[in-house]
Design a protein around this motif. Structure first.
Motif, PDB file in Angstrom:
ATOM      1  N   PHE A 177       2.154   6.610  -6.971  1.00 40.75           N
ATOM      2  CA  PHE A 177       1.161   7.593  -7.412  1.00 40.75           C
ATOM      3  C   PHE A 177       1.707   9.011  -7.244  1.00 40.75           C
ATOM      4  CE2 PHE A 177      -2.778  10.116  -6.463  1.00 40.75           C
ATOM      5  CZ  PHE A 177      -3.243  10.115  -7.770  1.00 40.75           C
ATOM      6  N   ALA A 178       2.337   9.243  -6.094  1.00 37.19           N
ATOM      7  CA  ALA A 178       2.893  10.575  -5.834  1.00 37.19           C
ATOM      8  C   ALA A 178       3.932  10.943  -6.893  1.00 37.19           C
ATOM      9  CB  ALA A 178       3.519  10.616  -4.443  1.00 37.19           C
ATOM     10  N   TYR A 188       3.973   4.183 -12.506  1.00 39.15           N
ATOM     11  CA  TYR A 188       2.595   4.641 -12.358  1.00 39.15           C
ATOM     12  C   TYR A 188       1.915   4.723 -13.718  1.00 39.15           C
ATOM     13  CZ  TYR A 188      -1.534   7.336 -11.654  1.00 39.15           C
ATOM     14  OH  TYR A 188      -2.844   7.722 -11.677  1.00 39.15           O
ATOM     15  N   GLU A 239       2.636   1.776  -3.326  1.00 38.12           N
ATOM     16  CA  GLU A 239       1.719   2.206  -4.378  1.00 38.12           C
ATOM     17  C   GLU A 239       1.350   3.676  -4.212  1.00 38.12           C
ATOM     18  OE1 GLU A 239      -1.345  -0.809  -4.540  1.00 38.12           O
ATOM     19  OE2 GLU A 239      -0.053  -2.102  -5.759  1.00 38.12           O
ATOM     20  N   LYS A 240       1.293   4.132  -2.963  1.00 33.55           N
ATOM     21  CA  LYS A 240       1.071   5.565  -2.734  1.00 33.55           C
ATOM     22  C   LYS A 240       2.254   6.369  -3.255  1.00 33.55           C
ATOM     23  CE  LYS A 240      -2.454   5.994   0.682  1.00 33.55           C
ATOM     24  NZ  LYS A 240      -2.541   4.825   1.588  1.00 33.55           N
ATOM     25  N   ALA A 241       3.464   5.861  -2.976  1.00 32.29           N
ATOM     26  CA  ALA A 241       4.676   6.552  -3.435  1.00 32.29           C
ATOM     27  C   ALA A 241       4.695   6.620  -4.962  1.00 32.29           C
ATOM     28  CB  ALA A 241       5.918   5.830  -2.934  1.00 32.29           C
ATOM     29  N   LYS A 278       0.832  -1.201   0.000  1.00 33.47           N
ATOM     30  CA  LYS A 278       0.000   0.000   0.000  1.00 33.47           C
ATOM     31  C   LYS A 278       0.867   1.251   0.000  1.00 33.47           C
ATOM     32  CE  LYS A 278      -4.431  -0.785   0.019  1.00 33.47           C
ATOM     33  NZ  LYS A 278      -4.242  -2.132  -0.435  1.00 33.47           N
ATOM     34  N   PHE A 279       1.903   1.201   0.845  1.00 44.43           N
ATOM     35  CA  PHE A 279       2.789   2.346   0.970  1.00 44.43           C
ATOM     36  C   PHE A 279       3.482   2.637  -0.357  1.00 44.43           C
ATOM     37  CE2 PHE A 279       7.244   3.609   1.516  1.00 44.43           C
ATOM     38  CZ  PHE A 279       7.046   4.890   2.004  1.00 44.43           C
ATOM     39  N   TYR A 292      -0.276   1.458 -13.560  1.00 42.78           N
ATOM     40  CA  TYR A 292      -1.435   1.783 -12.734  1.00 42.78           C
ATOM     41  C   TYR A 292      -2.406   2.761 -13.385  1.00 42.78           C
ATOM     42  CZ  TYR A 292       0.845  -0.499  -8.782  1.00 42.78           C
ATOM     43  OH  TYR A 292       1.427  -1.414  -7.942  1.00 42.78           O
TER      44      TYR A 292
END
Lengths: 249, 288, 284
Positions: free
Chosen positions: B14-15, C89, B10-12, B7-8, C93
């Motif tokens: 995205f950022a 990403y 994947e957040k990174a 989760k962590f 994604y």
């Protein structure tokens, strides 16, 4: 026999195209359910809906329910679901790594890093896929050096290594010669003692050879499902008869 | 725990995906704030249309018309030279060159792209500049013309490689149809391949122009840096980029001069943004 | 008007195309040739490892070499991970929606911003606002933002060349998306990502405009102690000695150009050769 997978009122769309229409059927534990039908009949879509691989496609939508052991798959974590429903693809999808690493890949990713335990899992899986004797001396060779048939059985071993309950076969022999096909089919019959199998195939004869029950799909609809012998000997629907006797498809 | 890590990360991911937007916005905002404070004291119109750039005299004059003219002349010259040559080379590499030679030529073009602009500027100073001075009997070879030649050369990799991609992307079936009718390979190329590849070639040209306008070091070393509206191609000129590069080091921070240079940066940013936007629109057409 | 027969006009046309192509490639070799010929006499151990002397008209260029290496190392360490994650990403994604379009457009425009404007931005943000001063870190951050679109684009191509089926094989085993990317997609995209990274290193080693007001110093006769030090840099040094210093010995200028060129071209060639090699023995 107990029902393992229960499908009720399943409809699937890719964008505008309606690829599976009001499908209701069940798969019993430890049976091989063969699914036959011409191209674009929704067989593969149905299969990939079971393990939610279609979820990765943005254009995919579904309605209705699929239950495994009475649990709706939409409530399951996709990773847990996919671990329970292994899949073998049309083309042998060996990963570009060694034979050993291909089989050990799943267990390793699920957190098993014990070398001895992995050795055992690999050996057991390769044996179950009837490949052990052919590759035991070259476990460290690249998987891509194996023949097509061997690679397909390697993919089966890789699937077995994560201990699924159900195995979904998506036209597993479409790229294989008759001898390799026979080997894969033999293995399937062996596997059904422990696993529930759904076999999508373009090869009508293959369904007649290995499946316990057979379903016939046409343009996204389930036309008929019955014990294999009935489908091939006394189909109820004219279209099924035409297809299995090779009049179209 | 593994799930938490997934989760962590994947957040990174995205950022990081968003960072490109953040940076474009930041650059724009910075130029707007720093350049904008210049326009509190001076009018935007006289900035664009003023002929005199005397940032250090009293009273200082900040007209960038001569700089715009400098950039324009050099860019136009470079484009006129680079586009036909670049497209021809792309045609040769994509359609005519034998397979083995193709790789060598492409590597050659890539090597050109790798040569730093300051090295090209230096080589231009010691070769092209004296050559042009003696050939055309000028008092100095540091001129718009020398700059345009060097820049044409520097724009080549962009124009050649993107045009080549566009040419190769023309479906084989198009060519087959013409060849089957008995057209020669060359006829097929200019009647079928070039028109079909045109959007990609336009994109290549736009990106080449963008590269030329933004080029700094080589123009600063070769064009003579005279902030006056050029009367001929052989006059020394000074571009917008060269002005920023040459003067920023000497300005007093937060002075009008400092802000004026940011304002030039803002003008450059808007020009290249527009050019790239157009190029991207054409590239999108190619993909479809 | 004379009408040429098609076969002959084709021969003429192809000949012209060939000449034009040669016209573009030959100067590249000439530039390299001239710099090697004029510059190699300057290359001595003392030149590579010594400090500049006599107002830079003598001595060595060590601080410039070290300066460039420090800026470039910092820049690539910042930009590579960010760029690769951004590429992941976009390739793995991102959905086909407005946000993705804006990201892609931003990348295209970031790639088109003139290098000197990056210099302005770096000056405004890192040097002034964040008070890093003119320093290695300010220059490296500026260069890393400039190189970000290149890294994203090349990494994305590398990721995209990994067959989708590999991902499905892994996902179908119940392996999570990130694990699939980390253990199947990235290893197979690595050669492509690395060649892109090497080309980027080559490119930023030669960049001058972005470090002009963020990192580069005219003359610092010592090696940097921390990332907050101002440094000399090879491309800036070449600019200075070829334009600002009268009576510069010719071979020192050429020698400096040669060192810069060798650095940049070795890396580019490595990248080109690696890519060629991996393309040939690609396993799928």
């Amino acid at each position: 026999m107990v029902e393992k997978i229960l499908v009720q009122g399943l409809n699937c769309w890719f964008g505008e195209s309606h690829s599976v229409k009001s499908l209701t059927l069940e798969v019993k534990e430890n049976e091989i359910l063969g699914i036959i039908g011409p191209a674009n009949s929704g067989k593969t879509t149905f299969l990939r809906t079971i393990n939610r691989l279609n979820d990765l496609n943005e254009r995919f939508r579904m309605k209705g329910s699929i239950k495994i052991d009475s649990e709706d798959i939409s409530t399951l974590d996709p990773e847990v679901l996919r671990k329970r429903c292994g899949m073998v693809f049309a083309l042998p999808l060996s990963l570009p790594m060694s034979v050993y690493d291909n089989v050990a890949y799943g267990p390793k990713r699920h957190g098993n890093n014990d070398k001895k335990g992995l050795d055992e899992i690999v050996e057991k899986a390769l044996k179950a896929a009837s490949l052990w004797h052919e590759v035991k001396d070259r476990l460290n060779a690249s998987a891509l050096k194996l023949s097509g048939g061997q690679q397909q059985r390697l993919c089966m071993a890789r699937t077995l290594a994560v201990e699924p309950e159900i195995i979904l076969f998506d036209e597993p022999c479409s790229g294989l010669d008759p001898i390799s096909t026979a080997k894969v089919e033999e293995t399937m019959l062996e596997l059904k003692k422990k696993y529930t199998i759904v076999l999508v195939t373009n090869n009508v004869k293959q369904a007649s050879r290995v499946s316990d029950r057979t379903a016939f799909f046409l343009m996204g609809e389930l036309i008929e499902i019955d014990v294999t012998q009935n489908i091939f000997v006394s189909p109820k629907d004219k279209r099924t008869e035409d297809y299995v006797t090779g009049r179209f498809g | 725990m593994r799930k938490g890590f997934d989760k962590f990360i994947e957040k990174a991911i995205f950022a990081c995906g968003l960072l490109a937007i953040v940076f474009v916005a930041l650059i724009f905002i910075f130029l707007l704030i720093e350049g904008g404070s210049f326009f509190k004291e001076f009018s935007f119109l006289s900035f664009l249309s003023g002929k005199y750039w005397y940032p250090t005299s009293t009273p200082a004059q900040f007209g960038i018309l001569a700089l715009i003219a400098g950039s324009f002349v050099v860019t136009l010259g470079a484009t006129v030279v680079a586009v036909p040559l670049g497209v021809m080379a792309a045609l040769y590499i994509a359609e005519v060159a034998p397979a083995g030679i193709k790789d060598i030529l492409k590597s050659g073009v890539e090597l050109l792209a790798a040569i730093p602009s300051v090295v090209i500027g230096f080589i231009g100073m010691v070769t092209i500049v004296p050559l042009i001075r003696t050939t055309f009997n000028l008092s100095t070879g540091l001129s718009a013309f020398s700059g345009a030649l060097m820049l044409a050369f520097m724009a080549m990799p962009t124009i050649v490689s993107i045009s080549e991609d566009a040419i190769r992307a023309v479906p084989w079936a198009y060519k087959e149809g013409a060849l089957a009718l008995g057209a020669t390979k060359w006829q097929t190329m200019y009647r079928i391949v070039i028109p079909a590849a045109l959007p990609g070639i336009i994109a290549a040209v736009m990106l080449g122009i963008g590269r030329v306008i933004g080029e700094t070091m080589a123009v600063m070393m070769i064009t003579g840096n005279a902030a006056a509206i050029p009367q001929s191609l052989f006059d020394p000129v000074r571009t917008m980029t060269a002005t920023i590069a040459a003067e920023m080091g000497e300005t007093v921070k937060e002075s009008s001069h400092y802000h004026a240079l940011f304002a030039i940066g803002l003008v450059l940013f808007i020009i290249t943004f527009t050019i790239n936007f157009i190029a991207d629109t054409y590239l999108r057409k190619v993909k479809k | 008007m004379i009408r040429l027969d098609p076969k002959r006009s084709q021969n003429i046309a192809f000949a012209i195309l060939l000449i034009v192509t040669i016209l573009i490639i030959v100067p590249v070799l000439l530039i390299i040739g001239v710099i090697v010929k004029e510059g190699y006499s300057a290359i001595t151990w003392e030149f590579l490892t010594g400090m500049p002397k006599d107002g830079m008209r003598g001595g060595g260029i060590l601080p410039a070499i070290v300066g460039t290496l420090s800026i470039v190392t910092c820049a690539i360490c910042i930009t590579l991970p960010i760029g690769v994650l951004a590429a992941i990403y976009l390739n793995e994604y991102a959905k086909d929606n407005l946000l993705t379009r804006i990201i892609k457009l931003s990348i295209v425009n970031l790639a088109g911003v003139p290098s000197v404007v990056y210099g302005l931005f770096g000056l405004g943000l890192f040097v002034m606002l964040l008070k890093f001063g003119v320093s290695i870190i300010a220059g490296a951050l500026t260069l890393s933002i400039m190189e970000l679109p290149v890294i994203i684009t090349t990494s994305r191509q590398a990721l995209n060349s990994v067959p989708y089926s590999f991902r499905e094989a892994s996902l179908s085993l119940g392996v999570s998306r990130w694990q699939t990317i980390a253990h199947v997609v990235l290893p197979n995209a690595l050669p492509g990502i690395m060649t892109g990274a090497i080309l980027s290193i080559a490119r930023i080693s030669g960049e001058t405009a972005p470090i002009l007001f963020t990192a580069a110093a005219f003359y610092v006769p010592r090696l940097p102690h921390s990332v907050f030090d101002q440094v000399m840099a090879l491309p800036y040094h070449l600019y200075i000695i070829s334009t600002q210093i009268p009576n510069m010995p010719k071979n020192i200028t050429y020698g400096t150009a040669l060192v810069l060129l060798v650095m940049v071209l070795t890396m580019s060639l490595t990248a080109i050769v690696t890519r060629y090699y991996f393309r040939k023995r690609k396993k799928w």
